[in-house]
Design a protein around this motif. Structure first.
Motif, PDB file in Angstrom:
ATOM      1  N   ARG A 269       0.789  -1.242   0.000  1.00 54.68           N
ATOM      2  CA  ARG A 269       0.000   0.000   0.000  1.00 54.68           C
ATOM      3  C   ARG A 269       0.818   1.288   0.000  1.00 54.68           C
ATOM      4  O   ARG A 269       0.402   2.275  -0.631  1.00 54.68           O
ATOM      5  CB  ARG A 269      -1.010  -0.015   1.147  1.00 54.68           C
ATOM      6  CG  ARG A 269      -0.447   0.202   2.532  1.00 54.68           C
ATOM      7  CD  ARG A 269      -1.569   0.314   3.557  1.00 54.68           C
ATOM      8  NE  ARG A 269      -1.038   0.526   4.899  1.00 54.68           N
ATOM      9  CZ  ARG A 269      -1.805   0.705   5.969  1.00 54.68           C
ATOM     10  NH1 ARG A 269      -3.111   0.692   5.843  1.00 54.68           N
ATOM     11  NH2 ARG A 269      -1.260   0.891   7.151  1.00 54.68           N
ATOM     12  N   PRO A 270       1.979   1.356   0.669  1.00 55.56           N
ATOM     13  CA  PRO A 270       2.673   2.656   0.657  1.00 55.56           C
ATOM     14  C   PRO A 270       3.221   3.042  -0.708  1.00 55.56           C
ATOM     15  O   PRO A 270       3.498   4.224  -0.954  1.00 55.56           O
ATOM     16  CB  PRO A 270       3.825   2.442   1.667  1.00 55.56           C
ATOM     17  CG  PRO A 270       3.452   1.237   2.460  1.00 55.56           C
ATOM     18  CD  PRO A 270       2.679   0.379   1.522  1.00 55.56           C
ATOM     19  N   PHE A 271       3.375   2.063  -1.595  1.00 53.22           N
ATOM     20  CA  PHE A 271       4.052   2.329  -2.868  1.00 53.22           C
ATOM     21  C   PHE A 271       3.085   2.288  -4.057  1.00 53.22           C
ATOM     22  O   PHE A 271       3.512   2.163  -5.199  1.00 53.22           O
ATOM     23  CB  PHE A 271       5.173   1.312  -3.054  1.00 53.22           C
ATOM     24  CG  PHE A 271       6.115   1.251  -1.888  1.00 53.22           C
ATOM     25  CD1 PHE A 271       7.038   2.264  -1.672  1.00 53.22           C
ATOM     26  CD2 PHE A 271       6.047   0.212  -0.978  1.00 53.22           C
ATOM     27  CE1 PHE A 271       7.897   2.227  -0.577  1.00 53.22           C
ATOM     28  CE2 PHE A 271       6.904   0.157   0.119  1.00 53.22           C
ATOM     29  CZ  PHE A 271       7.820   1.175   0.317  1.00 53.22           C
ATOM     30  N   THR A 272       1.792   2.401  -3.779  1.00 51.62           N
ATOM     31  CA  THR A 272       0.793   2.327  -4.857  1.00 51.62           C
ATOM     32  C   THR A 272       0.730   3.613  -5.680  1.00 51.62           C
ATOM     33  O   THR A 272       0.409   3.574  -6.857  1.00 51.62           O
ATOM     34  CB  THR A 272      -0.589   2.021  -4.265  1.00 51.62           C
ATOM     35  OG1 THR A 272      -0.861   2.964  -3.216  1.00 51.62           O
ATOM     36  CG2 THR A 272      -0.631   0.611  -3.701  1.00 51.62           C
ATOM     37  N   GLY A 273       0.955   4.762  -5.063  1.00 49.17           N
ATOM     38  CA  GLY A 273       1.053   6.012  -5.808  1.00 49.17           C
ATOM     39  C   GLY A 273      -0.217   6.814  -5.950  1.00 49.17           C
ATOM     40  O   GLY A 273      -0.164   7.971  -6.348  1.00 49.17           O
ATOM     41  N   ASN A 274      -1.374   6.251  -5.629  1.00 48.54           N
ATOM     42  CA  ASN A 274      -2.611   7.027  -5.701  1.00 48.54           C
ATOM     43  C   ASN A 274      -3.601   6.515  -4.657  1.00 48.54           C
ATOM     44  O   ASN A 274      -3.438   5.421  -4.108  1.00 48.54           O
ATOM     45  CB  ASN A 274      -3.242   6.970  -7.102  1.00 48.54           C
ATOM     46  CG  ASN A 274      -3.609   5.556  -7.516  1.00 48.54           C
ATOM     47  OD1 ASN A 274      -4.604   5.005  -7.060  1.00 48.54           O
ATOM     48  ND2 ASN A 274      -2.799   4.956  -8.387  1.00 48.54           N
ATOM     49  N   THR A 275      -4.622   7.307  -4.408  1.00 46.77           N
ATOM     50  CA  THR A 275      -5.548   7.015  -3.319  1.00 46.77           C
ATOM     51  C   THR A 275      -6.313   5.720  -3.542  1.00 46.77           C
ATOM     52  O   THR A 275      -6.488   4.923  -2.614  1.00 46.77           O
ATOM     53  CB  THR A 275      -6.538   8.183  -3.152  1.00 46.77           C
ATOM     54  OG1 THR A 275      -5.807   9.379  -2.856  1.00 46.77           O
ATOM     55  CG2 THR A 275      -7.523   7.897  -2.036  1.00 46.77           C
ATOM     56  N   VAL A 276      -6.798   5.485  -4.758  1.00 44.28           N
ATOM     57  CA  VAL A 276      -7.604   4.293  -5.032  1.00 44.28           C
ATOM     58  C   VAL A 276      -6.784   3.024  -4.793  1.00 44.28           C
ATOM     59  O   VAL A 276      -7.238   2.076  -4.131  1.00 44.28           O
ATOM     60  CB  VAL A 276      -8.148   4.321  -6.472  1.00 44.28           C
ATOM     61  CG1 VAL A 276      -8.860   3.008  -6.801  1.00 44.28           C
ATOM     62  CG2 VAL A 276      -9.097   5.499  -6.660  1.00 44.28           C
ATOM     63  N   ALA A 277      -5.570   2.987  -5.334  1.00 42.53           N
ATOM     64  CA  ALA A 277      -4.724   1.810  -5.142  1.00 42.53           C
ATOM     65  C   ALA A 277      -4.328   1.650  -3.681  1.00 42.53           C
ATOM     66  O   ALA A 277      -4.223   0.522  -3.168  1.00 42.53           O
ATOM     67  CB  ALA A 277      -3.481   1.911  -6.024  1.00 42.53           C
TER      68      ALA A 277
END
Length: 438
Positions: free
Chosen positions: A120-128
């Motif tokens: 989760r910290p490296f997803t890059g956007n709110t939805v992900a």
């Protein structure tokens, strides 16, 4: 959960033969001792991982909001994700456990937590970010439901003490994540992504003790098997497997009590650090205050189940914990910074309604099957009830321009929590109520 006089006592397996007899009975006890120790380690490690996904985020919520560009309302949605996932995925746990076995499902849950926290910290956007958080929370949800089942199954004669151990470990994981997430983040370069991801390591470790147990696929409603005493077969009407849980008023009262205490807990975990920061407290101190609030569950999580198990009614304990919550909210409203340590302690005591709710799940069901159904019903329904609370707090915070209105809402919700808790704490069982209703 506490062990009480009305609880069904399993029929124990025949005692082992004396040492002078054949060596076969002596061999048969070894796997049981080994398995019980392994399950104990597994329970402790699993409990340690059931809240860091939430409290680590609460400690860094401001940094996460800035990094992902979240508004206050979206952050409120984020703090509502845990109860939503617990309600949706928790309802699946009894069926999954019946098909694959509770140990296998808990093992999968720990793996899901590890994967979600790492991603989760490296997803890059709110939805992900929300999707990866939901993956971790799915693992927490199934473990939430099955921990009382595992305790009842493997330790039927030590339900109170094992529930206390589980509650202590849960509180320790919760408070530790709240206390050290900010310092760990600072020590690792100040990147909030690394500070959140580090908790995946603890979750990965929790997978290990469950791996040797995944082949145990028996119905969790049966307590017979490796590491657990054998239970004689009884008709469905007697063992509770045909129980229609929704016919019990106590089940509904317990679900509402569980939901309201979960509302208070997730508002606290998601927003309390921010309340203190907005009152002028530093980020690191706010994290420690949240940790103090959570750490109250370590000693009390062990004491409350044991005391509650000795009481015919848990109503007085419900009132006492609720009164601490009301006092803590009053302090946050009138003097959030000057009395911060006192309010954190009072709210921490109030949040110990969670181990009390777990205890009542065990005490309000007479049979193993009843505990499975009541645990699934009370927790899934309860988490569903708790979904709007953290979201509403975020909306009120953004649109009212301060914490006065949200704190007033928190205090108001404590009143119905006390009322339904008194009803849930009455000395009766869901099996008897369902039978009477039928």
């Amino acid at each position: 959960m506490g062990l009480m006089a009305s609880e069904e006592t399993p029929t124990m397996a025949p005692p082992t033969a004396p040492a002078t007899a054949t060596a076969e009975p002596v061999k048969s006890t070894a796997p049981r001792t080994w398995a019980l120790r392994l399950v104990t380690v597994g329970i402790v490690l699993a409990a340690l991982n059931l809240r860091p996904a939430v409290t680590s985020l609460g400690a860094l919520l401001e940094e996460v909001r800035d990094g992902l560009g979240m508004s206050g309302s979206v952050a409120g949605v984020l703090t509502s994700v845990p109860p939503l996932c617990f309600a949706l995925f928790g309802s699946m746990a009894p069926r999954l456990a019946k098909r694959f076995g509770p140990a296998a499902v808990v093992c999968f849950g720990m793996a899901a937590i590890a994967a979600g926290l790492a991603l989760r910290p490296f997803t890059g956007n709110t939805v992900a970010f929300l999707a990866a958080t939901a993956l971790a929370l799915m693992g927490i949800a199934v473990a939430n439901i099955l921990m009382p089942v595992v305790v009842k199954r493997w330790f039927p004669d030590r339900v109170g003490s094992m529930t206390g151990l589980y509650s202590m470990a849960l509180a320790a994981g919760t408070s530790t994540a709240a206390a050290i997430t900010v310092p760990v983040t600072d020590a690792m370069g100040g990147d909030w992504k690394t500070g959140l991801a580090v908790w995946s390591v603890l979750a990965a470790a929790a997978v290990l003790p469950w791996l040797p147990l995944v082949r145990d696929r028996r119905d969790p409603q049966q307590t017979a098997g490796q590491g657990a005493p054998a239970v004689e077969s009884v008709p469905a009407e007697a063992d509770g497997s045909g129980l229609r849980i929704a016919r019990s008023r106590t089940a509904w009262a317990l679900a509402c009590f569980f939901g309201l205490q979960a509302t208070a807990a997730y508002i606290t975990m998601g927003w309390m650090a921010q309340i203190f920061r907005d009152a002028g407290v530093s980020a690191s101190t706010a994290g420690v205050l949240l940790a103090v609030c959570m750490v109250m569950g370590v000693p009390l999580g062990f004491v409350i189940p044991r005391v509650a198990a000795r009481l015919s009614s848990q109503g007085p304990m419900v009132v006492l914990l609720g009164a601490c919550g009301l006092a803590g909210y009053a302090g946050l409203y009138f003097a959030p910074a000057s009395g911060a340590w006192v309010w954190a302690i009072l709210l921490g005591i109030s949040n110990c309604s969670f181990p009390l709710a777990l205890t009542m799940i065990g005490m309000r069901a007479r049979t193993g099957a009843g505990v499975v159904k009541l645990s699934g019903f009370a927790q899934s329904t309860g988490y569903l009830i708790s979904i709007p609370g953290p979201l509403l707090v975020g909306v009120l915070y953004q649109h009212s321009g301060g914490w006065g209105v949200p704190i007033a809402l928190m205090a108001a919700l404590m009143v119905p929590q006390i009322v339904v808790g008194i009803f849930a704490g009455r000395n009766r069982t869901v099996e008897d109520e369902a039978a009477a209703a039928a």
